[in-house]
Design a protein around this motif. Structure first.
Motif, short mmCIF file in Angstrom:
data_model
loop_
_atom_site.label_atom_id
_atom_site.label_comp_id
_atom_site.label_asym_id
_atom_site.label_seq_id
_atom_site.Cartn_x
_atom_site.Cartn_y
_atom_site.Cartn_z
N LYS A 1 44.69 -25.70 -33.81
CA LYS A 1 43.72 -26.43 -34.63
C LYS A 1 42.61 -25.50 -35.12
N PHE A 2 42.19 -24.57 -34.26
CA PHE A 2 41.14 -23.64 -34.65
C PHE A 2 41.62 -22.73 -35.79
N CYS A 3 42.86 -22.29 -35.72
CA CYS A 3 43.43 -21.48 -36.80
C CYS A 3 43.49 -22.28 -38.10
N ASP A 4 43.84 -23.56 -37.98
CA ASP A 4 43.87 -24.43 -39.16
C ASP A 4 42.48 -24.56 -39.78
N VAL A 5 41.47 -24.69 -38.91
CA VAL A 5 40.08 -24.77 -39.38
C VAL A 5 39.71 -23.51 -40.15
N LEU A 6 40.09 -22.36 -39.63
CA LEU A 6 39.80 -21.08 -40.30
C LEU A 6 40.49 -21.01 -41.66
N ILE A 7 41.76 -21.38 -41.71
CA ILE A 7 42.52 -21.30 -42.96
C ILE A 7 41.93 -22.22 -44.02
N ILE A 8 41.65 -23.46 -43.62
CA ILE A 8 41.10 -24.43 -44.59
C ILE A 8 39.73 -23.98 -45.10
N SER A 9 38.89 -23.49 -44.20
CA SER A 9 37.55 -23.04 -44.59
C SER A 9 37.61 -21.84 -45.53
N ILE A 10 38.52 -20.90 -45.24
CA ILE A 10 38.66 -19.72 -46.10
C ILE A 10 39.19 -20.12 -47.48
N VAL B 1 22.13 -19.13 -44.40
CA VAL B 1 21.46 -18.15 -43.55
C VAL B 1 22.46 -17.23 -42.87
N ALA B 2 23.59 -17.79 -42.45
CA ALA B 2 24.62 -17.00 -41.75
C ALA B 2 25.96 -17.15 -42.47
N PRO B 3 26.21 -16.34 -43.49
CA PRO B 3 27.42 -16.48 -44.32
C PRO B 3 28.73 -16.40 -43.54
N PHE B 4 28.74 -15.77 -42.37
CA PHE B 4 29.98 -15.67 -41.60
C PHE B 4 30.48 -17.05 -41.17
N THR B 5 29.59 -18.05 -41.13
CA THR B 5 30.00 -19.40 -40.74
C THR B 5 30.88 -20.06 -41.81
#
Length: 228
Positions: free
Chosen positions: A18-27, A173-177
């Motif tokens: 699920k965390f990988c899915d969150v990363l993919i969708i956000s990117i 403030v924190a673009p990495f998010t």
């Protein structure tokens, strides 16, 4: 017990998946927002992908995101331009209010317009793109439905506004998010917005067939034009 914990269907691998899915969708959302005018379709695709692929485990992420983005492209761009226009109006109103030598009456008038425009902008950003992602509606209907949901569910709207502003400030403030926060916000928004959508579906079904009560969860042939 330990083997089950680390099993491919266990909690650890499920969380990592699920965390990988969150990363993919956000990117994906971040990349598709880069042209600026496509922010609207990207937001619609973000919400729809989180709702369908991430939370309901129905379909793959990339095809779902791309299909939603394409189906929302035209109206999404129009909504983006509308939001940009309102944003510019808010900025100009602020500069007018803070300028020296302005009449008090005009300052009060522009301040009231600024508050109204800012509220409308926030409502559109929070509701119009999820509506666009889930339903086939005319541009004017999306606008009216967004305002209606915001007003009739004011408690949820205020909570959603707090979450939205916190996420927006954090990403600024924190673009990495940007790598994970967009999908996280969409998950929180989905939990707050979907009950309102169900009321819209039921109201539409009753308006179309007053003598029939819609079955819970049955929206495949709903007159409101729900997207798959």
């Amino acid at each position: 017990m330990m083997n089950h914990f680390f099993h491919v269907n266990g909690p650890v691998f499920t969380f990592l998946s699920k965390f990988c899915d969150v990363l993919i969708i956000s990117i994906l959302w971040t990349l598709f927002c880069l042209p600026v005018v496509t922010v609207g379709p990207a937001c619609a695709a973000l919400y729809h992908t989180v709702h369908k692929s991430l939370l309901k485990s129905d379909g793959y992420i990339l095809p779902t995101f791309w299909k939603s983005f394409c189906s929302s492209l035209k109206q999404g761009i129009l909504l983006t331009l509308l939001c940009l226009f309102i944003s510019v109006f808010c900025v100009l109103s602020y500069f007018f209010i803070t300028a020296e030598g302005q009449s008090q009456i005009f300052v009060i008038l522009y301040f009231a317009l600024l508050i109204l425009a800012a509220f409308l902008l926030l409502v559109l950003l929070m509701y119009s793109f999820p509506i666009l992602s889930r339903f086939y509606m005319r541009f004017s209907v999306i606008f009216k439905t967004s305002v209606a949901l915001a007003i009739t569910r004011i408690g949820f709207t205020l909570l959603l506004a707090v979450i939205f502003l916190l996420c927006a400030v954090t990403m600024f403030v924190a673009p990495f998010t940007l790598f994970f926060l967009p999908a996280c916000y969409a998950m929180a928004a989905e939990r707050l917005i979907e009950p309102g959508f169900q009321k819209v579906l039921k109201a539409s079904a009753l308006a179309e067939h007053p003598s029939k009560s819609p079955a819970p969860g049955n929206s495949s042939e709903d007159p409101s034009g729900q997207k798959s």
